[in-house]
Design an enzyme around this catalytic site. Structure first.
Site, short mmCIF file in Angstrom:
data_model
loop_
_atom_site.label_atom_id
_atom_site.label_comp_id
_atom_site.label_asym_id
_atom_site.label_seq_id
_atom_site.Cartn_x
_atom_site.Cartn_y
_atom_site.Cartn_z
N HIS A 1 -10.78 -2.86 2.09
CA HIS A 1 -10.13 -3.08 3.54
C HIS A 1 -10.32 -2.01 4.50
O HIS A 1 -9.54 -1.71 5.28
CB HIS A 1 -8.39 -3.35 3.15
CG HIS A 1 -8.32 -4.46 2.59
ND1 HIS A 1 -7.21 -4.67 1.53
CD2 HIS A 1 -9.09 -5.92 2.36
CE1 HIS A 1 -7.21 -5.80 1.13
NE2 HIS A 1 -8.30 -6.56 1.52
N ALA B 1 0.56 -13.48 -2.82
CA ALA B 1 1.44 -12.87 -1.91
C ALA B 1 2.27 -13.74 -1.10
O ALA B 1 3.64 -14.06 -1.53
CB ALA B 1 0.72 -11.63 -0.87
N TYR C 1 0.67 -1.19 0.24
CA TYR C 1 -0.05 0.11 0.05
C TYR C 1 0.84 1.36 0.11
O TYR C 1 1.85 1.38 0.80
CB TYR C 1 -0.92 -0.01 1.13
CG TYR C 1 -0.30 0.02 2.64
CD1 TYR C 1 0.66 -0.80 2.84
CD2 TYR C 1 -0.99 0.65 3.39
CE1 TYR C 1 1.12 -0.69 4.08
CE2 TYR C 1 -0.64 0.55 4.87
CZ TYR C 1 0.66 -0.07 5.10
OH TYR C 1 1.14 -0.32 6.59
N TYR D 1 -10.48 1.23 4.06
CA TYR D 1 -9.75 2.56 3.99
C TYR D 1 -10.70 3.75 3.48
O TYR D 1 -12.07 3.28 3.19
CB TYR D 1 -8.48 2.34 2.97
CG TYR D 1 -7.28 1.37 3.78
CD1 TYR D 1 -7.07 1.60 5.10
CD2 TYR D 1 -7.02 0.48 2.92
CE1 TYR D 1 -6.16 0.81 5.86
CE2 TYR D 1 -5.96 -0.37 3.94
CZ TYR D 1 -5.59 -0.29 5.03
OH TYR D 1 -4.57 -1.03 5.60
#
Ligand code: ADP
Ligand code: SF4
Length: 685
Positions: free
Chosen positions: A175, A319, A64, A177
């Site tokens: 998420h 990931a 991010y 935000y």
């Protein structure tokens, strides 16, 4: 090396795929993931991301990446594109990724109310004033001017990303935000064109998408990371999420689809299996016709193929599998499936970012060491020759044998047990930990193909035997045993008066010595083992009371995204939980339990106690082999590094620490000084 032929089974994974104005060389896509490096450790970060590209990942993204000082996540070091001063570090990453033919992506991020801005001290902003995630600080409600400013910052950051050389620029409405705050029915109370109807709540998202596209879309693909199943009825229902995708589906060049529950999205193997997101994300590709990437801890090329064949995704997102094995794509391409170092789903990687430390990995000890130590996951310095005896085939001994074998030493690896793997073998038999055996299996697989490494099992070595063996080097990796006296975090000295019968350690339970009747398990360790043993005993029919000196069951599991489900599973298995409590006495039928705040003691009936407190390093062999002079190498004991102890027998810690210790010892054997000293990634005035 055999290379996958065009018509081979896995060839579809290696097709290039167009994403708007750019083309990915294959379908392996490292999605944005935190690193604990970010703006703080730029060279470490470049080395790590470059290794993924070298290993064959066709797309490599940042973590991010904050667009403005009003979104600062101190103490977690995110990436940043606040001003042109940030360009150099991120351009270095993009260049390093390009050097291996991969595309570089950047996930532009504004944390909104979640960010407390502890470093920048700027007021955080949100769709309404609400508390930050971790601090007693609330955000400022955004007015129209703030929304305009946010759009400008996003645009500026997108332009900078383009100048830094990125090929894919993200808009990030999930998420929890900032953009997700606007999408939320319950958080967004605005009465203007940004609030109310879904159309209004997604206006900011749409604007950011359109503006990003207009600014950089000629050269960069625009991606969206979106929770395909919404964020729960309260915020964005699954139907509304579907409507957002239907309405904006045509705007981005790529949909990176996730789900609402972060703890499941990057779920640990204790609770989630490979490929669990499919049902909830599959519709996005059909609805939008755009390339889609999603994750699922995919380590099996057949599972990856299944995703493609069923039309779920165009890209295999990863990931953790890319952390555990940066060369996963190359190994599939070359048909070396047995060389894949599969992620075990322990989330130690995530935990270290959460602790504010640089990324590391249980399976891949070179993770985060690419620049710092100059370590390559697939290359080792040649050895200087000679023989090595390694005592103990737990994770430390196995990894050392693996590395030293590849460096060309003649390696003898001995273990007292009938099976190799040490604690990994023992623990992987407990509920939910089966995948951890991959730590052993990968290394045994590698060692098994090396004629210069011999494994001896079922024989406990004495100091005399070690000396007689006459190896040039000796590595002692004899591990640690759980203490039976209660010493740990809470008790600095043994609990007085513990009876000879009725007191058990985790080693007893793992060896099959199980208590009868009501069991009280005292967890002063705070990670997974206490809860997992409680579940194991409960599954065997015991009535279990789980007592911990922490405020939650398996509290450290907060860092591995496991705590909530740990507590839930104990409750659902009928285990009684008592927190903030220490075991202070036990007489065979009754335990004394003290409140950690007041010291007030109450009694609880128990026929047995299990003490999960701390471990005692088993360094007896090391002490006797070095003739008692171990503390003073110059006196001739552990002469010139000829005899070393590694792993839990030196420092009881995580499995990741033991693997790392084995790796470091294996790499450094026969080398000294500057050749092995880690570099420091620091700002110098
Ligand atoms: P680590 O995590 O450091 O690798 P483990 O506890 O997992 O440590 O493994 C230590 C291993 O060492 C165990 O498998 C144990 O059987 C073995 N071991 C301990 N002492 C001896 C010894 N004297 N001879 C041979 N093996 C030993
Ligand atoms: Fe997988 Fe564990 Fe490595 Fe993370 S630390 S990548 S979960 S093996």
């Amino acid at each position: 090396m055999p290379i996958v032929q065009e018509n081979s089974r896995y060839a579809p994974l290696f097709e290039s795929v167009r994403i708007g104005p750019v083309t990915a060389p294959n379908r392996f896509y490292q999605v944005p993931h935190c690193t604990g490096m970010g703006h703080a450790l730029p060279q470490t970060l470049v080395g790590m991301r470059a290794m993924k590209a070298e290993g064959g990942w066709g797309v490599v993204c940042t973590e991010y990446c904050s667009i403005h000082p009003s979104s600062d996540n101190q103490p977690y070091p995110n990436a940043a594109l606040w001003d042109d001063g940030d360009l150099g570090n991120l351009a270095a990453m993009a260049d390093a990724v390009h050097a291996h033919g991969a595309l570089a992506g950047v996930e532009l991020w504004h944390g909104g109310s979640s960010a407390a801005n502890l470093a920048s001290r700027a007021p955080s902003i949100g769709v309404r004033s609400m508390p930050s995630r971790y601090d007693p600080i609330q955000s400022q409600r955004m007015d129209r001017a703030d929304i305009r400013a946010l759009r400008r910052w996003h645009l500026d950051a997108a332009r900078r990303a383009r100048r830094a050389g990125f090929d894919i620029v993200y808009v990030y409405p999930s998420h929890g935000y900032l953009v997700a705050e606007f999408l939320s029915r319950s958080l967004n109370e605005r009465t203007d064109e940004y609030g109310g109807s879904l159309e209004n709540r997604m206006r900011l998202f749409r604007e950011l998408l359109e503006e990003t596209r207009a600014a950089v879309g000629d050269r960069c693909a625009v991606a969206v990371r979106f929770a395909a199943n919404g964020h729960g009825e309260e915020h964005l229902s699954a139907q509304e999420a579907h409507d957002v995708v239907a309405s904006l589906g045509h705007l981005p060049d790529l949909w990176d689809v996730v789900i609402d529950d972060y703890e499941e999205e990057m779920g640990s193997s204790r609770f989630f299996r490979e490929g669990g997101l499919e049902e909830r994300v599959a519709y996005v590709r059909k609805l939008t016709g755009k390339p889609v990437v999603s994750v699922g801890r995919f380590t099996s090329p057949d599972s990856m193929l299944g995703q493609l064949r069923r039309g779920v995704v165009d890209f295999i997102g990863a990931a953790r599998p890319s952390i555990a094995d940066p060369f996963l794509p190359t190994k599939i391409r070359e048909g070396r499936l047995e060389d894949i170092r599969e992620c075990i789903g322990c989330n130690i990687c995530y935990a270290h970012d959460y602790r504010g430390a640089a990324l590391r990995c249980t399976q891949n000890p070179t993770m985060g060491e690419e620049w710092r130590s100059g370590w390559h996951p697939e290359k080792l310095p040649p050895g200087t020759g000679g023989s090595v005896l390694i005592v103990g085939a737990g994770p430390a001994g196995l990894e050392a044998a693996h590395v030293l074998g590849k460096r060309g030493y003649t390696v003898s690896l001995a273990d007292a047990a009938r099976e190799a793997g040490g604690r990994v073998t023992r623990e992987s038999r407990l509920p939910g930990l089966a995948e951890w055996a991959r730590v052993r299996d990968y290394r045994l697989g590698q060692i098994g193909r090396m004629p210069n490494v011999t494994l001896f099992l079922d024989g406990r070595l004495t100091a005399e035997e070690v000396r007689e063996f006459g190896a040039d080097y000796v590595l002692i990796a004899t591990g640690a045993r759980w203490r039976a006296d209660g010493v740990g975090r809470w008790h600095a000295t043994p609990i007085a008066g513990l009876p000879a019968r009725g007191v058990y350690t985790p080693d007893d339970i793992m060896d099959g010595r199980l208590p009868d009747g009501d069991v009280l398990l005292f967890d002063d360790d705070h990670y997974y083992l206490g809860p997992v043993l409680a579940l194991h005993l409960a599954a065997g029919g015991a009535r279990v009371r789980y007592v911990t000196s922490e405020g939650h069951a398996g509290a450290w599991g907060e860092y591995t995204a496991e705590q909530t489900r740990t507590q839930r599973s104990l409750i659902e298995s009928g285990v009684e939980i008592e927190v903030n409590t220490a075991l202070v006495s036990f007489d065979g039928s009754s335990a004394g339990l003290a409140c950690i705040y007041t010291g007030r003691v109450h009694a609880a009936a128990a026929c047995a106690v299990v003490l999960v407190t701390s471990r005692e390093p088993d360094e007896t062999l090391y002490r006797s082999v070095t003739g008692g002079a171990a503390d003073d190498p110059e006196a001739g004991g552990a002469a010139a590094g000829r005899i070393q102890r590694i792993g839990d027998c030196r420092q009881p810690a995580l499995i990741a620490n033991a693997v790392y210790a084995g790796h470091r010892a294996g790499r450094e054997l026969g080398r000294t000084g500057e050749a092995v000293a880690p570099r420091r990634d620091r700002v110098r005035i």
